[in-house]
Write a protein that holds these residues in place. Structure first.
Motif, PDB file in Angstrom:
ATOM      1  N   THR A  25       0.834  -1.201   0.000  1.00 52.32           N
ATOM      2  CA  THR A  25       0.000   0.000   0.000  1.00 52.32           C
ATOM      3  C   THR A  25       0.865   1.246   0.000  1.00 52.32           C
ATOM      4  OG1 THR A  25      -1.727  -1.201   1.188  1.00 52.32           O
ATOM      5  CG2 THR A  25      -1.862   1.192   1.230  1.00 52.32           C
ATOM      6  N   SER A  26       1.948   1.221   0.764  1.00 52.74           N
ATOM      7  CA  SER A  26       2.869   2.361   0.819  1.00 52.74           C
ATOM      8  C   SER A  26       3.489   2.605  -0.549  1.00 52.74           C
ATOM      9  CB  SER A  26       3.979   2.115   1.847  1.00 52.74           C
ATOM     10  OG  SER A  26       3.447   2.045   3.128  1.00 52.74           O
ATOM     11  N   GLN A  27       3.884   1.542  -1.235  1.00 53.98           N
ATOM     12  CA  GLN A  27       4.459   1.682  -2.571  1.00 53.98           C
ATOM     13  C   GLN A  27       3.438   2.277  -3.537  1.00 53.98           C
ATOM     14  OE1 GLN A  27       5.791  -2.294  -3.426  1.00 53.98           O
ATOM     15  NE2 GLN A  27       7.810  -1.962  -2.494  1.00 53.98           N
ATOM     16  N   THR A  28       2.216   1.786  -3.442  1.00 55.59           N
ATOM     17  CA  THR A  28       1.149   2.317  -4.302  1.00 55.59           C
ATOM     18  C   THR A  28       0.917   3.788  -4.003  1.00 55.59           C
ATOM     19  OG1 THR A  28       0.111   0.144  -4.364  1.00 55.59           O
ATOM     20  CG2 THR A  28      -1.258   2.002  -4.997  1.00 55.59           C
ATOM     21  N   LEU A  29       0.862   4.132  -2.724  1.00 58.34           N
ATOM     22  CA  LEU A  29       0.656   5.519  -2.316  1.00 58.34           C
ATOM     23  C   LEU A  29       1.794   6.394  -2.819  1.00 58.34           C
ATOM     24  CD1 LEU A  29      -0.935   7.657  -0.755  1.00 58.34           C
ATOM     25  CD2 LEU A  29       0.295   6.925   1.307  1.00 58.34           C
ATOM     26  N   LEU A  30       3.020   5.930  -2.691  1.00 59.76           N
ATOM     27  CA  LEU A  30       4.172   6.686  -3.155  1.00 59.76           C
ATOM     28  C   LEU A  30       4.097   6.894  -4.662  1.00 59.76           C
ATOM     29  CD1 LEU A  30       6.875   8.021  -2.504  1.00 59.76           C
ATOM     30  CD2 LEU A  30       7.950   5.764  -2.801  1.00 59.76           C
ATOM     31  N   HIS A  31       3.729   5.871  -5.379  1.00 57.44           N
ATOM     32  CA  HIS A  31       3.591   5.968  -6.839  1.00 57.44           C
ATOM     33  C   HIS A  31       2.514   6.998  -7.206  1.00 57.44           C
ATOM     34  CE1 HIS A  31       3.755   4.669 -10.993  1.00 57.44           C
ATOM     35  NE2 HIS A  31       2.437   4.503 -10.981  1.00 57.44           N
ATOM     36  N   VAL A  32       1.384   6.942  -6.508  1.00 55.96           N
ATOM     37  CA  VAL A  32       0.286   7.898  -6.767  1.00 55.96           C
ATOM     38  C   VAL A  32       0.747   9.312  -6.459  1.00 55.96           C
ATOM     39  CG1 VAL A  32      -2.012   8.641  -5.988  1.00 55.96           C
ATOM     40  CG2 VAL A  32      -1.560   6.220  -6.478  1.00 55.96           C
ATOM     41  N   LEU A  33       1.439   9.504  -5.340  1.00 51.91           N
ATOM     42  CA  LEU A  33       1.920  10.841  -4.966  1.00 51.91           C
ATOM     43  C   LEU A  33       2.902  11.377  -5.990  1.00 51.91           C
ATOM     44  CD1 LEU A  33       2.396  10.569  -1.097  1.00 51.91           C
ATOM     45  CD2 LEU A  33       0.737  11.972  -2.326  1.00 51.91           C
ATOM     46  N   LYS A  34       3.806  10.565  -6.481  1.00 51.37           N
ATOM     47  CA  LYS A  34       4.769  10.993  -7.486  1.00 51.37           C
ATOM     48  C   LYS A  34       4.052  11.400  -8.767  1.00 51.37           C
ATOM     49  CE  LYS A  34       8.882   8.496  -6.005  1.00 51.37           C
ATOM     50  NZ  LYS A  34       9.884   7.480  -6.354  1.00 51.37           N
ATOM     51  N   ARG A  35       3.055  10.629  -9.151  1.00 51.77           N
ATOM     52  CA  ARG A  35       2.284  10.932 -10.364  1.00 51.77           C
ATOM     53  C   ARG A  35       1.533  12.268 -10.190  1.00 51.77           C
ATOM     54  NH1 ARG A  35      -1.255   6.197 -11.955  1.00 51.77           N
ATOM     55  NH2 ARG A  35      -2.371   6.945 -10.144  1.00 51.77           N
ATOM     56  N   GLU A  36       0.931  12.426  -8.989  1.00 55.82           N
ATOM     57  CA  GLU A  36       0.220  13.681  -8.709  1.00 55.82           C
ATOM     58  C   GLU A  36       1.188  14.863  -8.715  1.00 55.82           C
ATOM     59  OE1 GLU A  36      -3.069  14.570  -8.229  1.00 55.82           O
ATOM     60  OE2 GLU A  36      -3.449  12.564  -9.021  1.00 55.82           O
ATOM     61  N   LYS A  37       2.343  14.662  -8.161  1.00 52.92           N
ATOM     62  CA  LYS A  37       3.355  15.730  -8.109  1.00 52.92           C
ATOM     63  C   LYS A  37       3.755  16.124  -9.522  1.00 52.92           C
ATOM     64  CE  LYS A  37       8.035  16.565  -6.484  1.00 52.92           C
ATOM     65  NZ  LYS A  37       9.210  15.972  -5.873  1.00 52.92           N
ATOM     66  N   MET A  38       3.978  15.128 -10.351  1.00 51.77           N
ATOM     67  CA  MET A  38       4.351  15.392 -11.745  1.00 51.77           C
ATOM     68  C   MET A  38       3.211  16.114 -12.472  1.00 51.77           C
ATOM     69  SD  MET A  38       7.389  14.404 -12.116  1.00 51.77           S
ATOM     70  CE  MET A  38       7.671  14.233 -13.847  1.00 51.77           C
ATOM     71  N   SER A  39       2.002  15.665 -12.156  1.00 53.80           N
ATOM     72  CA  SER A  39       0.840  16.269 -12.794  1.00 53.80           C
ATOM     73  C   SER A  39       0.697  17.732 -12.373  1.00 53.80           C
ATOM     74  CB  SER A  39      -0.416  15.478 -12.422  1.00 53.80           C
ATOM     75  OG  SER A  39      -1.550  16.112 -12.923  1.00 53.80           O
ATOM     76  N   LEU A  40       0.869  17.985 -11.080  1.00 53.77           N
ATOM     77  CA  LEU A  40       0.778  19.360 -10.570  1.00 53.77           C
ATOM     78  C   LEU A  40       1.902  20.219 -11.113  1.00 53.77           C
ATOM     79  CD1 LEU A  40      -0.271  18.749  -6.862  1.00 53.77           C
ATOM     80  CD2 LEU A  40      -1.689  19.701  -8.683  1.00 53.77           C
ATOM     81  N   LYS A  41       3.067  19.655 -11.215  1.00 53.87           N
ATOM     82  CA  LYS A  41       4.227  20.378 -11.715  1.00 53.87           C
ATOM     83  C   LYS A  41       4.049  20.750 -13.179  1.00 53.87           C
ATOM     84  CE  LYS A  41       9.114  20.400 -11.229  1.00 53.87           C
ATOM     85  NZ  LYS A  41      10.288  19.740 -10.823  1.00 53.87           N
ATOM     86  N   SER A  42       3.483  19.830 -13.948  1.00 53.81           N
ATOM     87  CA  SER A  42       3.274  20.104 -15.371  1.00 53.81           C
ATOM     88  C   SER A  42       2.175  21.132 -15.554  1.00 53.81           C
ATOM     89  CB  SER A  42       2.990  18.841 -16.174  1.00 53.81           C
ATOM     90  OG  SER A  42       1.823  18.231 -15.731  1.00 53.81           O
ATOM     91  N   GLU A  43       1.226  21.198 -14.644  1.00 55.09           N
ATOM     92  CA  GLU A  43       0.155  22.212 -14.725  1.00 55.09           C
ATOM     93  C   GLU A  43       0.714  23.596 -14.420  1.00 55.09           C
ATOM     94  OE1 GLU A  43      -3.201  21.221 -12.287  1.00 55.09           O
ATOM     95  OE2 GLU A  43      -3.598  19.401 -13.391  1.00 55.09           O
ATOM     96  N   GLN A  44       1.724  23.655 -13.553  1.00 51.35           N
ATOM     97  CA  GLN A  44       2.319  24.926 -13.179  1.00 51.35           C
ATOM     98  C   GLN A  44       3.157  25.482 -14.328  1.00 51.35           C
ATOM     99  OE1 GLN A  44       4.550  24.263  -9.627  1.00 51.35           O
ATOM    100  NE2 GLN A  44       2.895  24.939  -8.319  1.00 51.35           N
ATOM    101  N   ASP A  45       3.675  24.681 -15.113  1.00 48.11           N
ATOM    102  CA  ASP A  45       4.552  25.136 -16.196  1.00 48.11           C
ATOM    103  C   ASP A  45       3.793  25.589 -17.358  1.00 48.11           C
ATOM    104  OD1 ASP A  45       6.801  24.483 -14.771  1.00 48.11           O
ATOM    105  OD2 ASP A  45       6.968  22.508 -15.694  1.00 48.11           O
TER     106      ASP A  45
END
Length: 107
Positions: free
Chosen positions: A87-107
């Motif tokens: 579950t932690s690995q899945t959560l980490l993967h989801v958070l990284k994806r969200e971070k990338m998604s948020l970062k790409s929206e900011q650019d």
């Protein structure tokens, strides 16, 4: 005919043989008594050892049952820990994806 001296000799030999048989019998009686006493002592010791064996077996059964409880608890804990890791690995993967998604929206 057998003379009186021979009869007396036969009688004495017969009496000696009977006495020897009685002596042998008495010796066997004594041996039988000793062996019987030894047998009783061994039977008492065997009863004591059987009681002791029963106690040891009972204690062993309790220890085996307790060990089974530990085995079950360990198995359940390891399984739960494995699920937490997954579950932690899945959560980490989801958070990284969200971070990338948020970062790409900011650019």
């Amino acid at each position: 005919m057998v003379s009186q001296a021979k009869k007396t000799d036969y009688t004495q030999n017969l009496i000696l043989c009977i006495e020897e048989l009685k002596t042998n019998r008495d010796c066997f009686n004594k041996q039988i008594e000793e062996i019987s006493n030894e047998k009783l002592e061994i039977e008492k010791e065997l009863e004591r050892l059987n009681r002791e064996l029963d106690k040891v077996n009972e204690g062993l059964s309790k220890k085996i049952e307790a060990k089974s409880g530990f085995d079950k608890a360990i198995e359940e804990t390891e399984s739960a820990y494995k699920k937490i890791l997954e579950t932690s690995q899945t959560l980490l993967h989801v958070l990284k994806r969200e971070k990338m998604s948020l970062k790409s929206e900011q650019d």
